[in-house]
Scaffold this motif. Structure first.
Motif, PDB file in Angstrom:
ATOM      1  N   SER A   1       0.806  -1.219   0.000  1.00  0.00           N
ATOM      2  CA  SER A   1       0.000   0.000   0.000  1.00  0.00           C
ATOM      3  C   SER A   1       0.839   1.270   0.000  1.00  0.00           C
ATOM      4  O   SER A   1       0.289   2.368  -0.031  1.00  0.00           O
ATOM      5  N   LEU A   2       2.173   1.124   0.044  1.00  0.00           N
ATOM      6  CA  LEU A   2       3.084   2.266  -0.022  1.00  0.00           C
ATOM      7  C   LEU A   2       2.793   3.284   1.080  1.00  0.00           C
ATOM      8  O   LEU A   2       2.788   4.493   0.853  1.00  0.00           O
ATOM      9  N   ASP A   3       2.560   2.783   2.300  1.00  0.00           N
ATOM     10  CA  ASP A   3       2.283   3.668   3.428  1.00  0.00           C
ATOM     11  C   ASP A   3       3.519   4.456   3.828  1.00  0.00           C
ATOM     12  O   ASP A   3       4.660   3.992   3.667  1.00  0.00           O
ATOM     13  N   GLN A   4       3.282   5.601   4.389  1.00  0.00           N
ATOM     14  CA  GLN A   4       4.376   6.381   4.974  1.00  0.00           C
ATOM     15  C   GLN A   4       4.711   5.873   6.364  1.00  0.00           C
ATOM     16  O   GLN A   4       5.868   5.758   6.734  1.00  0.00           O
ATOM     17  N   LEU A   5       3.668   5.546   7.154  1.00  0.00           N
ATOM     18  CA  LEU A   5       3.852   4.920   8.464  1.00  0.00           C
ATOM     19  C   LEU A   5       2.643   4.023   8.712  1.00  0.00           C
ATOM     20  O   LEU A   5       1.689   4.402   9.379  1.00  0.00           O
ATOM     21  N   GLY A   6       2.695   2.826   8.147  1.00  0.00           N
ATOM     22  CA  GLY A   6       1.595   1.885   8.285  1.00  0.00           C
ATOM     23  C   GLY A   6       1.669   1.140   9.604  1.00  0.00           C
ATOM     24  O   GLY A   6       2.681   0.510   9.907  1.00  0.00           O
ATOM     25  N   GLU A   7       0.599   1.222  10.383  1.00  0.00           N
ATOM     26  CA  GLU A   7       0.563   0.569  11.691  1.00  0.00           C
ATOM     27  C   GLU A   7      -0.863   0.138  12.021  1.00  0.00           C
ATOM     28  O   GLU A   7      -1.786   0.322  11.243  1.00  0.00           O
ATOM     29  N   THR A   8      -1.008  -0.416  13.216  1.00  0.00           N
ATOM     30  CA  THR A   8      -2.295  -0.797  13.804  1.00  0.00           C
ATOM     31  C   THR A   8      -3.063  -1.807  12.953  1.00  0.00           C
ATOM     32  O   THR A   8      -4.240  -1.599  12.620  1.00  0.00           O
ATOM     33  N   PRO A   9      -2.448  -2.913  12.533  1.00  0.00           N
ATOM     34  CA  PRO A   9      -3.221  -3.923  11.802  1.00  0.00           C
ATOM     35  C   PRO A   9      -4.294  -4.530  12.710  1.00  0.00           C
ATOM     36  O   PRO A   9      -4.034  -4.857  13.865  1.00  0.00           O
ATOM     37  N   LEU A  10      -5.505  -4.651  12.184  1.00  0.00           N
ATOM     38  CA  LEU A  10      -6.641  -5.118  12.979  1.00  0.00           C
ATOM     39  C   LEU A  10      -7.488  -6.047  12.122  1.00  0.00           C
ATOM     40  O   LEU A  10      -8.071  -5.625  11.127  1.00  0.00           O
ATOM     41  N   TRP A  11      -7.545  -7.313  12.519  1.00  0.00           N
ATOM     42  CA  TRP A  11      -8.330  -8.295  11.782  1.00  0.00           C
ATOM     43  C   TRP A  11      -9.744  -8.349  12.332  1.00  0.00           C
ATOM     44  O   TRP A  11      -9.949  -8.492  13.535  1.00  0.00           O
ATOM     45  N   CYS A  12     -10.739  -8.223  11.448  1.00  0.00           N
ATOM     46  CA  CYS A  12     -12.135  -8.353  11.844  1.00  0.00           C
ATOM     47  C   CYS A  12     -12.630  -9.725  11.408  1.00  0.00           C
ATOM     48  O   CYS A  12     -12.772  -9.987  10.209  1.00  0.00           O
ATOM     49  N   ASP A  13     -12.878 -10.595  12.369  1.00  0.00           N
ATOM     50  CA  ASP A  13     -13.271 -11.959  12.049  1.00  0.00           C
ATOM     51  C   ASP A  13     -14.672 -12.016  11.451  1.00  0.00           C
ATOM     52  O   ASP A  13     -14.973 -12.889  10.626  1.00  0.00           O
ATOM     53  N   LYS A  14     -15.522 -11.075  11.827  1.00  0.00           N
ATOM     54  CA  LYS A  14     -16.887 -11.050  11.294  1.00  0.00           C
ATOM     55  C   LYS A  14     -16.899 -10.677   9.819  1.00  0.00           C
ATOM     56  O   LYS A  14     -17.560 -11.322   9.001  1.00  0.00           O
ATOM     57  N   GLU A  15     -16.143  -9.649   9.470  1.00  0.00           N
ATOM     58  CA  GLU A  15     -16.074  -9.201   8.074  1.00  0.00           C
ATOM     59  C   GLU A  15     -15.075  -9.994   7.252  1.00  0.00           C
ATOM     60  O   GLU A  15     -15.102  -9.950   6.019  1.00  0.00           O
ATOM     61  N   ARG A  16     -14.145 -10.680   7.940  1.00  0.00           N
ATOM     62  CA  ARG A  16     -13.052 -11.407   7.294  1.00  0.00           C
ATOM     63  C   ARG A  16     -12.193 -10.459   6.474  1.00  0.00           C
ATOM     64  O   ARG A  16     -11.808 -10.753   5.333  1.00  0.00           O
ATOM     65  N   VAL A  17     -11.889  -9.309   7.051  1.00  0.00           N
ATOM     66  CA  VAL A  17     -11.060  -8.315   6.376  1.00  0.00           C
ATOM     67  C   VAL A  17     -10.009  -7.783   7.349  1.00  0.00           C
ATOM     68  O   VAL A  17     -10.154  -7.879   8.574  1.00  0.00           O
ATOM     69  N   LEU A  18      -8.953  -7.219   6.783  1.00  0.00           N
ATOM     70  CA  LEU A  18      -7.880  -6.610   7.552  1.00  0.00           C
ATOM     71  C   LEU A  18      -7.981  -5.094   7.436  1.00  0.00           C
ATOM     72  O   LEU A  18      -8.068  -4.543   6.330  1.00  0.00           O
ATOM     73  N   TRP A  19      -7.964  -4.418   8.591  1.00  0.00           N
ATOM     74  CA  TRP A  19      -7.946  -2.962   8.639  1.00  0.00           C
ATOM     75  C   TRP A  19      -6.590  -2.501   9.138  1.00  0.00           C
ATOM     76  O   TRP A  19      -5.966  -3.169   9.960  1.00  0.00           O
ATOM     77  N   TRP A  20      -6.104  -1.368   8.675  1.00  0.00           N
ATOM     78  CA  TRP A  20      -4.915  -0.759   9.254  1.00  0.00           C
ATOM     79  C   TRP A  20      -4.875   0.721   8.890  1.00  0.00           C
ATOM     80  O   TRP A  20      -5.666   1.213   8.089  1.00  0.00           O
TER      81      TRP A  20
END
Length: 204
Positions: free
Chosen positions: A61-80
């Motif tokens: 994703s070419l983040d400048q400061l990518g942090e806080t990965p959060l997996w949502c088991d209900k949605e089956r998606v990764l947020w960060w």
């Protein structure tokens, strides 16, 4: 009387590893002097090594400061978050679909799952509720007037949100660690913090 802005109930935490498991990503931590090895491991803990070759990039994703990965088991998606280029990311690993939303703020900080498919997200010194439709509802502000920002945060097993602030100059003990209760009230738990980071809860 002003009505308090209540937090939705947090979903129950789900454990994905056996109790007391330490994940080792170094290939050699078990035998090395650094970190926790067999000699100083606590009773009941086990060590599981993950080879470097097993660690893959989920998304470029070419983040400048990518942090806080959060997996949502209900949605089956990764947020960060991209903290310094304020963007909320969402990745569906099953389809490869990636969505990003930019925010008009200097920094993004914490991210947490809340009830009703909502999220908690920190912008500078404000904690907000992010609704499913994308509406951003400010809940509270902390450390007003200080050159600080909200940083790392986690939801505890009781549904309270623990989040800390940090000094933007990275050397002054201006920050605090806060506990946000379900009724939306903030309680300062620790003072004189330079950078609040890496909050976690460890239970046996």
């Amino acid at each position: 009387k002003k009505k308090k802005n209540r937090l939705p109930p947090a979903p129950h935490a789900r454990r994905t590893m056996s109790r007391g498991t330490i994940i080792d990503l170094t290939n050699s931590l078990v035998k090395s002097a650094g970190g926790r090895n067999r000699a100083n491991r606590q009773p009941g803990e086990t060590m599981r090594t993950i080879a470097r070759s097993a660690v893959e990039s989920a998304h470029r994703s070419l983040d400048q400061l990518g942090e806080t990965p959060l997996w949502c088991d209900k949605e089956r998606v990764l947020w960060w978050l991209d903290i310094e280029k304020p963007t909320l990311h969402r990745l569906d690993p099953a389809t490869g679909q990636h969505d990003a939303r930019a925010f008009e703020t200097q920094f993004l900080g914490s991210l947490a799952l809340a009830g009703h498919d909502e999220k908690l997200i920190a912008t500078d010194l404000t904690l907000n509720r992010l609704a499913v439709d994308g509406t951003l509802d400010p809940m509270l502000e902390v450390d007003a007037g200080l050159d600080n920002r909200l940083n790392d945060g986690r939801v505890d097993p009781s549904g309270r949100f623990w989040v800390g602030t940090m000094d933007n100059q990275l050397h002054r003990p201006n920050g605090k660690l806060y506990r946000i209760d379900a009724d939306g009230t903030a309680h300062a738990m620790i003072d004189d913090v330079i950078v609040s980071n890496g909050i976690f809860f460890f239970f046996f």
